[in-house]
Motif scaffolding. Structure first.
Motif, mmCIF file in Angstrom:
data_model
loop_
_atom_site.group_PDB
_atom_site.id
_atom_site.type_symbol
_atom_site.label_atom_id
_atom_site.label_comp_id
_atom_site.label_asym_id
_atom_site.label_seq_id
_atom_site.Cartn_x
_atom_site.Cartn_y
_atom_site.Cartn_z
ATOM 1 N N THR A 239 -2.821 24.507 -11.870
ATOM 2 C CA THR A 239 -1.969 23.333 -11.678
ATOM 3 C C THR A 239 -2.689 22.376 -10.747
ATOM 4 O O THR A 239 -3.148 22.775 -9.667
ATOM 5 C CB THR A 239 -0.610 23.724 -11.067
ATOM 6 O OG1 THR A 239 -0.054 24.785 -11.824
ATOM 7 C CG2 THR A 239 0.331 22.533 -11.066
ATOM 8 N N ARG A 240 -2.768 21.114 -11.142
ATOM 9 C CA ARG A 240 -3.534 20.129 -10.388
ATOM 10 C C ARG A 240 -2.636 19.046 -9.808
ATOM 11 O O ARG A 240 -1.497 18.840 -10.257
ATOM 12 C CB ARG A 240 -4.591 19.480 -11.290
ATOM 13 C CG ARG A 240 -5.647 20.448 -11.827
ATOM 14 C CD ARG A 240 -6.703 19.708 -12.626
ATOM 15 N NE ARG A 240 -7.737 20.580 -13.155
ATOM 16 C CZ ARG A 240 -8.808 20.974 -12.479
ATOM 17 N NH1 ARG A 240 -8.982 20.546 -11.230
ATOM 18 N NH2 ARG A 240 -9.705 21.759 -13.031
ATOM 19 N N ASN A 241 -3.178 18.357 -8.833
ATOM 20 C CA ASN A 241 -2.537 17.165 -8.293
ATOM 21 C C ASN A 241 -2.347 16.154 -9.426
ATOM 22 O O ASN A 241 -3.281 15.861 -10.171
ATOM 23 C CB ASN A 241 -3.435 16.592 -7.187
ATOM 24 C CG ASN A 241 -2.941 15.263 -6.647
ATOM 25 O OD1 ASN A 241 -1.829 14.832 -6.928
ATOM 26 N ND2 ASN A 241 -3.781 14.602 -5.874
ATOM 27 N N SER A 242 -1.131 15.611 -9.547
ATOM 28 C CA SER A 242 -0.868 14.607 -10.576
ATOM 29 C C SER A 242 -0.393 13.289 -9.995
ATOM 30 O O SER A 242 0.100 12.426 -10.722
ATOM 31 C CB SER A 242 0.177 15.136 -11.575
ATOM 32 O OG SER A 242 -0.350 16.190 -12.340
ATOM 33 N N GLU A 243 -0.518 13.134 -8.685
ATOM 34 C CA GLU A 243 -0.074 11.894 -8.041
ATOM 35 C C GLU A 243 -1.168 10.846 -8.186
ATOM 36 O O GLU A 243 -2.289 11.029 -7.695
ATOM 37 C CB GLU A 243 0.216 12.144 -6.559
ATOM 38 C CG GLU A 243 0.819 10.957 -5.834
ATOM 39 C CD GLU A 243 2.301 10.754 -6.113
ATOM 40 O OE1 GLU A 243 2.685 10.853 -7.294
ATOM 41 O OE2 GLU A 243 3.052 10.505 -5.171
ATOM 42 N N LEU A 244 -0.850 9.755 -8.881
ATOM 43 C CA LEU A 244 -1.826 8.688 -9.071
ATOM 44 C C LEU A 244 -1.867 7.799 -7.841
ATOM 45 O O LEU A 244 -0.827 7.382 -7.323
ATOM 46 C CB LEU A 244 -1.468 7.848 -10.299
ATOM 47 C CG LEU A 244 -1.448 8.593 -11.636
ATOM 48 C CD1 LEU A 244 -1.056 7.637 -12.761
ATOM 49 C CD2 LEU A 244 -2.786 9.233 -11.927
ATOM 50 N N LEU A 245 -3.067 7.532 -7.367
ATOM 51 C CA LEU A 245 -3.239 6.682 -6.188
ATOM 52 C C LEU A 245 -3.988 5.419 -6.599
ATOM 53 O O LEU A 245 -5.211 5.419 -6.738
ATOM 54 C CB LEU A 245 -4.012 7.437 -5.098
ATOM 55 C CG LEU A 245 -3.321 8.689 -4.549
ATOM 56 C CD1 LEU A 245 -4.226 9.416 -3.574
ATOM 57 C CD2 LEU A 245 -2.004 8.321 -3.877
ATOM 58 N N VAL A 246 -3.221 4.370 -6.843
ATOM 59 C CA VAL A 246 -3.809 3.084 -7.215
ATOM 60 C C VAL A 246 -3.599 2.115 -6.064
ATOM 61 O O VAL A 246 -2.468 1.896 -5.625
ATOM 62 C CB VAL A 246 -3.157 2.521 -8.500
ATOM 63 C CG1 VAL A 246 -3.738 1.156 -8.827
ATOM 64 C CG2 VAL A 246 -3.350 3.483 -9.657
ATOM 65 N N ASP A 247 -4.687 1.576 -5.547
ATOM 66 C CA ASP A 247 -4.574 0.581 -4.477
ATOM 67 C C ASP A 247 -4.197 -0.755 -5.105
ATOM 68 O O ASP A 247 -5.048 -1.507 -5.577
ATOM 69 C CB ASP A 247 -5.900 0.478 -3.714
ATOM 70 C CG ASP A 247 -5.789 -0.414 -2.478
ATOM 71 O OD1 ASP A 247 -4.770 -1.124 -2.351
ATOM 72 O OD2 ASP A 247 -6.709 -0.408 -1.645
ATOM 73 N N GLU A 248 -2.894 -1.024 -5.128
ATOM 74 C CA GLU A 248 -2.409 -2.215 -5.822
ATOM 75 C C GLU A 248 -2.935 -3.503 -5.195
ATOM 76 O O GLU A 248 -3.033 -4.539 -5.859
ATOM 77 C CB GLU A 248 -0.882 -2.214 -5.828
ATOM 78 C CG GLU A 248 -0.300 -1.007 -6.546
ATOM 79 C CD GLU A 248 1.194 -0.913 -6.356
ATOM 80 O OE1 GLU A 248 1.857 -1.951 -6.462
ATOM 81 O OE2 GLU A 248 1.694 0.195 -6.102
ATOM 82 N N GLN A 249 -3.235 -3.455 -3.908
ATOM 83 C CA GLN A 249 -3.732 -4.659 -3.244
ATOM 84 C C GLN A 249 -5.144 -5.016 -3.708
ATOM 85 O O GLN A 249 -5.571 -6.166 -3.588
ATOM 86 C CB GLN A 249 -3.739 -4.445 -1.721
ATOM 87 C CG GLN A 249 -2.382 -4.065 -1.134
ATOM 88 C CD GLN A 249 -1.425 -5.232 -1.054
ATOM 89 O OE1 GLN A 249 -1.810 -6.366 -1.308
ATOM 90 N NE2 GLN A 249 -0.173 -4.970 -0.711
ATOM 91 N N GLU A 250 -5.855 -4.012 -4.245
ATOM 92 C CA GLU A 250 -7.264 -4.219 -4.574
ATOM 93 C C GLU A 250 -7.522 -4.392 -6.069
ATOM 94 O O GLU A 250 -8.656 -4.569 -6.473
ATOM 95 C CB GLU A 250 -8.090 -3.030 -4.062
ATOM 96 C CG GLU A 250 -8.057 -2.867 -2.545
ATOM 97 C CD GLU A 250 -8.670 -4.057 -1.817
ATOM 98 O OE1 GLU A 250 -9.654 -4.617 -2.338
ATOM 99 O OE2 GLU A 250 -8.161 -4.427 -0.746
ATOM 100 N N VAL A 251 -6.476 -4.271 -6.899
ATOM 101 C CA VAL A 251 -6.702 -4.390 -8.339
ATOM 102 C C VAL A 251 -6.155 -5.714 -8.843
ATOM 103 O O VAL A 251 -5.149 -6.218 -8.350
ATOM 104 C CB VAL A 251 -6.042 -3.217 -9.112
ATOM 105 C CG1 VAL A 251 -6.610 -1.900 -8.646
ATOM 106 C CG2 VAL A 251 -4.534 -3.233 -8.975
ATOM 107 N N GLU A 252 -6.850 -6.272 -9.800
ATOM 108 C CA GLU A 252 -6.413 -7.539 -10.377
ATOM 109 C C GLU A 252 -5.405 -7.323 -11.492
ATOM 110 O O GLU A 252 -4.570 -8.177 -11.754
ATOM 111 C CB GLU A 252 -7.633 -8.304 -10.911
ATOM 112 C CG GLU A 252 -8.596 -8.748 -9.816
ATOM 113 C CD GLU A 252 -9.749 -9.560 -10.384
ATOM 114 O OE1 GLU A 252 -9.732 -9.821 -11.600
ATOM 115 O OE2 GLU A 252 -10.651 -9.929 -9.620
ATOM 116 N N ASN A 253 -5.475 -6.178 -12.160
ATOM 117 C CA ASN A 253 -4.587 -5.898 -13.277
ATOM 118 C C ASN A 253 -4.082 -4.469 -13.131
ATOM 119 O O ASN A 253 -4.816 -3.509 -13.352
ATOM 120 C CB ASN A 253 -5.331 -6.077 -14.600
ATOM 121 C CG ASN A 253 -4.405 -5.975 -15.798
ATOM 122 O OD1 ASN A 253 -3.599 -5.060 -15.906
ATOM 123 N ND2 ASN A 253 -4.531 -6.927 -16.713
#
Length: 691
Positions: A239-253
């Motif tokens: 079983t693996r980590n499934s929490e997505l970590l997206v830096d919303e401040q740094e992505v354009e889309n």
């Protein structure tokens, strides 16, 4: 630590708080108790066992992974004061107890009982010669062609293992056609293969006979390695980590960034290893090293490592006497003219006892009505092939101005929501992805309709998602209203979400992250003031979880002032009830039954002028401070009385499916007193729709 809580405050004492993760983990023991309850139909007990297993998977994927992240990055400890490393150790200890109880329930209780009822799940040691011949042929024809076994050597390093996938590690002796000495090989089961295989009646003699795919793989794995001797085959699952970590401040889309993250989700950091109980220690050590896991993260399993997959038997076996009696939700009259029906007064829907149909009809009729000018809606989870999405698409094609706030970051529904967003955009719907840094968890629908010379707003607000499936299995409330003030509030929130509007002043709704947290605390404090002044004071609230320290501290103050507080908290609860001088007036109840308890309702006595709210928000820090949520009042006296009867009084009377949280963190299942009649809140509601 949250707003309003300081380290020198005696009510911030860590001993007054349970750990959120451990509390959430303990919820699964209450689910498992349903599987052990002989008063529940047998296949429903199997379903509860599988739910507890699936919940444990998700717990490791999200909650335990979050603690591991906190440990790695030295994140500040929670109000309970436990360091992340300590929490992880306790998680593994408690999870080991749960896993032992789950497999004892399966091996010693449910599997034998199912067999006696004619639903047989055969282990390898129970196959007769005829069954084995059929299964060998099935393996050769249906399974072996899609397998790609991988021998481990310097040219073939350990393969990537997909999250929660079924695998077999094979110990080999001898040499293959290229002269390579065998040692270990990995056989991965593609997800295209069924995890439960039904035996034909002509082969097995029974119409409900099954085997696990894992058993078939282990039995016939030698056919994948001709000329070599198989010394052992051991199923395992990681079983693996499934929490997505997206830096919303740094992505354009955000949509593109999420698509990239989703592609790798199945191969994130490992959190636990489940493996056959008879696997030799050196092989376990090899796997732990490969997955970078500590010794206490391995769970030796007495049975299939993917026990939750036996849920397929529930769907495959058509035995009504082994399941809950079916019920038909109550149908609202007059929905063929839904706008006229709302004109006659607000509508309360109590799912699943009331059908979800009026919500679908409201959107469908809005899409077709030439007088409707605009539709605005939030979508968090919608389900596959959602009728709501199709109605919104049709509305756009019919020339309506349609705006939909799609929350792309709804956990485990990210991919589905990306598809929904694409479908809507292709039809000309204006799709908004919410606010950077704040998940949009509010459940809102707004319809603008021209009526004569005026524009009128129709609104639906709910405690649950716009998902027809969960509306049949979760308890939730929905309010349909044309109240002008509520319509104005919802309109302003949509303007805020789709544009760059400043902070807004709402008339009736409370909204996270702006006014809901403060509004809840102010109302709790008001009850405390009333109690000190000798005025009527009481709080009853129902939610899925609570951990926000500011709210908990306010509840402690209210208890100290003499306010009676009843909290219905299904899952995680970090508030410690029953502490003398602090929380001895607070009672915490968890109700676990046929339906998943999901509605959020807050009731405040308010000196004889009670306030009653429905909400999309639990009293969690994330909901109150870091999400977009709505909390709405029930203004119609008749509707407020119905909510009070069905959700407040009814659940307060439950003495069969209710568990009371003790000061030591244990839960005690309530039983009727000698002079009391048994009362189940859910059963009472089911009887009400059939009455």
């Amino acid at each position: 630590m949250s707003e309003g809580v300081t380290a020198d405050d005696p009510l911030a004492d860590p001993s007054l708080y349970f750990n959120r993760e451990l509390s959430q983990l303990d919820f699964n023991f209450r689910v498992l108790a349903q599987a052990q309850d002989e008063s529940i139909p047998l296949l429903e007990r199997l379903r509860f066992l599988c739910i507890s297993c699936t919940n444990l998977d998700e717990f490791f994927e999200i909650r335990a992974a979050t603690v591991r992240h906190a440990q790695d990055y030295s994140v500040q400890t929670a109000p309970d004061g436990l360091a992340p490393a300590t929490v992880l150790r306790r998680i593994h200890d408690r999870a080991a107890e749960l896993v032992t109880a789950q497999y004892a329930c399966w091996n010693d209780v449910l599997r034998p009982a199912l067999g006696e009822a004619g639903v047989r799940i055969f282990g390898r040691d129970k196959w007769n010669a005829r069954q084995k011949r059929w299964l060998r042929a099935y393996f050769r024809n249906e399974i072996m062609p899609v397998l790609s076994p991988l021998g481990l050597d310097p040219a073939h390093p350990f393969p990537k293992i997909l999250n929660k996938s079924l695998n077999v590690v094979v110990v080999l002796k001898g040499k293959d056609a290229f002269g390579r000495s065998g040692h270990l090989a990995i056989v991965r089961a593609p997800r295209s293969l069924p995890r439960i295989i039904q035996l034909p009646e002509r082969v097995s003699g029974g119409e409900s006979d099954f085997v696990f795919l894992s058993a078939v793989l282990s039995e016939f794995v030698d056919e994948l390695f001709p000329g070599m001797e198989v010394k052992g085959a051991y199923q395992f699952r990681v079983t693996r980590n499934s929490e997505l970590l997206v830096d919303e401040q740094e992505v354009e889309n955000l949509a593109l960034a999420l698509r990239d993250e989703l592609a790798g989700r199945g191969y994130l950091r490992a959190m636990r290893l489940e493996i056959a109980g008879n696997c030799p220690k050196p092989i376990v050590a090899t796997l732990l090293k490969n997955f970078d896991l500590p010794d206490n993260a391995v769970y030796r399993i007495d049975g299939p490592v993917n026990l939750n997959r036996v849920i397929q038997v529930y769907d495959l076996v058509q035995r009504p006497e082994l399941k809950y009696p079916p019920f038909q939700p109550r149908q609202l009259r007059g929905i063929d003219e839904i706008f006229q029906r709302v004109d006659d007064g607000d509508i309360l829907l109590h799912h699943p006892f009331d059908a979800f149909t009026p919500v679908l009809e409201l959107i469908k009729q809005a899409a077709e009505d030439p007088n409707v000018l605009a539709i605005k809606q939030t979508l968090y989870r919608t389900g596959k092939d959602s009728a709501i999405v199709e109605h919104l698409v049709q509305a756009a094609r019919n020339g309506k101005d349609v705006t939909v706030v799609v929350e792309l970051r709804a956990r485990f529904d990210e991919d589905a929501n990306l598809g929904v967003a694409d479908r809507l955009q292709e039809a000309g719907v204006q799709v908004v992805y919410g606010v950077v840094g704040y998940k949009t968890h509010a459940k809102m629908l707004l319809i603008v309709r021209r009526e004569g010379r005026k524009l009128r707003r129709y609104v639906h607000l709910g405690t649950g998602n716009y998902h027809s499936g969960t509306a049949r299995g979760y308890t939730d409330l929905g309010l349909i209203t044309a109240d002008p003030a509520i319509g104005s509030d919802v309109h302003q929130i949509f303007q805020q979400l789709s544009g760059l509007a400043p902070a807004i002043q709402l008339q009736h709704l409370l909204q996270s992250p702006f006014t809901l947290h403060r509004g809840v605390i102010e109302r709790i404090d008001r009850e405390a003031d009333n109690a000190r002044a000798g005025r009527p004071a009481r709080i009853v609230a129902k939610m899925n979880a609570i951990n926000e320290p500011g709210v908990i501290r306010a509840l402690y103050r209210a208890s100290q002032a003499g306010v009676r507080v009843d909290l219905f908290v299904r899952g995680a609860c970090t508030l410690r009830p029953g502490v003398e001088g602090v929380s001895d007036n607070i009672r915490v109840i968890s109700v676990v039954g046929r339906f998943l308890e999901h509605h959020r309702v807050y009731w405040f006595a308010n000196n004889g002028k009670p306030e009653l709210f429905g909400a999309s928000a639990d009293w969690l820090e994330r909901n109150l401070l870091h999400r977009v949520e709505t909390c709405f009042p029930f203004l119609d006296p008749a509707i407020a009385a119905r909510v009070r009867e069905e959700v407040i009084d009814n659940y307060l009377a439950d003495n069969t499916q209710a568990w009371e949280l003790q000061a030591d963190g244990c839960y005690r299942r309530l039983e009727p007193d000698d002079d009391a009649m048994p009362h189940s809140a859910q059963a009472w509601l089911l009887a009400r729709i059939n009455g």
